[in-house]
Write a protein that holds these residues in place. Structure first.
Motif: not given
Length: 327
Positions: A190-202, A208-210, A213-220
């Motif tokens: 999840l840290e890798y996802y946030k560093d490269y992709y979750g940070c692209l949400f806004d 951002s909500q992405m 961790d909890d919101i990412i897991l809820d999203k997937i």
């Protein structure tokens, strides 16, 4: 936002941007001050800082730069080639430094590495000036004149298609891939996802909500449910995004081949051909650059946020110089 007055030009990014940290308009302001270096390799900075995010420029110098850039882009192939190479190298260097910093413990980031990141990010931000210095209307007119109204505008728009996915499509794609990995029984980072992709949400520096961790897991999980708990259905959505992007790139390449066929068939004269190919290269680059810059800037901002939080700086008001002083 650029405000042109009688004797001066004000670049005020504190007005034009929706931001939650002064670092964001500050990066744009420093980038604009580097315009002479971007286009002409001059070492002096443009304008005078009024405050972080706001730059004052002499109107005469600004108008001279606008005219010079316009003329060189329209009539000098070598200038276009050099600008594309320089801009591409700047993007690649920034991408590499972000990679290094994402693999460095935040407490181990020193002043030299921080300054390198800021220098490269502001070098890239100078290319924001494409939005108002590139003579797009003149380039478009050349396509219409050489290829006809319908084929000209179609070719112009297709060539402007970037090869890279826009940040929002990249986020969607990588979220689908994350869901596929998780529900196929693989571990996810999840840290890798946030560093490269979750940070692209806004565009903000705050989480951002992405980046939660909890919101990412809820999203997937919702993605999995929407796909009837079938990983194969997730694959179809992934394939659809990739196919759409491939189709747009194929259309762009087809348009370029069409120009080359007209050249070889003698439909276009040498000067027209050279002009269209020169403009095509610039159009391709400025649209590719914009998408890559957006992605890299949001990844850069996540690093800034980590530094601000680690050193307990105020996110809203802390400037680049103040972060450097605290390292």
């Amino acid at each position: 936002m650029i405000f042109e007055h009688l004797n001066e030009v004000i670049a005020d990014f504190t007005i034009s941007l929706d931001y939650d940290s002064i670092i964001q308009p500050e990066i744009y302001e420093i980038g604009v001050s580097k315009i002479p270096n971007l286009y002409f390799n001059y070492k002096h900075n443009l304008g005078e800082r009024i405050r972080p995010g706001v730059l004052k420029i002499e109107k005469k110098e600004y108008e001279e730069i606008k005219l010079d850039v316009c003329n060189k882009l329209l009539f000098e192939n070598e200038f276009v080639d050099n600008l594309v190479v320089k801009g591409t190298n700047s993007l690649n260097e920034l991408e590499n430094t972000i990679e290094i910093m994402n693999h460095t413990n935040i407490s181990k980031i020193d002043r030299d590495l921080f300054n390198k990141l800021i220098q490269q990010m502001t070098d890239v931000s100078a290319m924001t000036s494409f939005n108002w210095l590139i003579p797009l209307e003149q380039m478009k007119y050349s396509f219409l004149l050489s290829l006809g109204p319908e084929a000209g505008i179609e070719t112009f728009l297709r060539i402007a298609t970037p090869d890279v996915l826009p940040h929002y499509s990249l986020l969607e794609l990588k979220t689908l891939e994350l869901a596929k990995e998780f529900f196929s029984g693989y571990s996810i980072d999840l840290e890798y996802y946030k560093d490269y992709y979750g940070c692209l949400f806004d565009f903000g520096i705050r989480d951002s909500q992405m980046e939660n961790d909890d919101i990412i897991l809820d999203k997937i999980t919702r993605v999995f449910d929407e796909c009837n708990k079938d990983v194969g259905e997730i694959d179809k959505r992934i394939d659809s995004i990739n196919f759409t992007k491939k189709l747009s790139i194929d259309n762009k390449n087809r348009s370029i081949r069409n120009i080359l066929r007209k050249i070889s068939g003698g439909t276009l004269g040498n000067s027209q051909a050279s002009e269209l190919l020169q403009y095509s290269r610039m159009l391709e680059f400025i649209n590719e650059e914009e998408e890559r810059r957006h992605i890299l800037q949001m990844r850069f901002q996540r690093i800034m946020k980590k530094l601000l939080e680690h050193y307990k700086f105020n996110i809203e008001n802390t400037t680049i110089d103040e972060i450097e002083s605290g390292l």
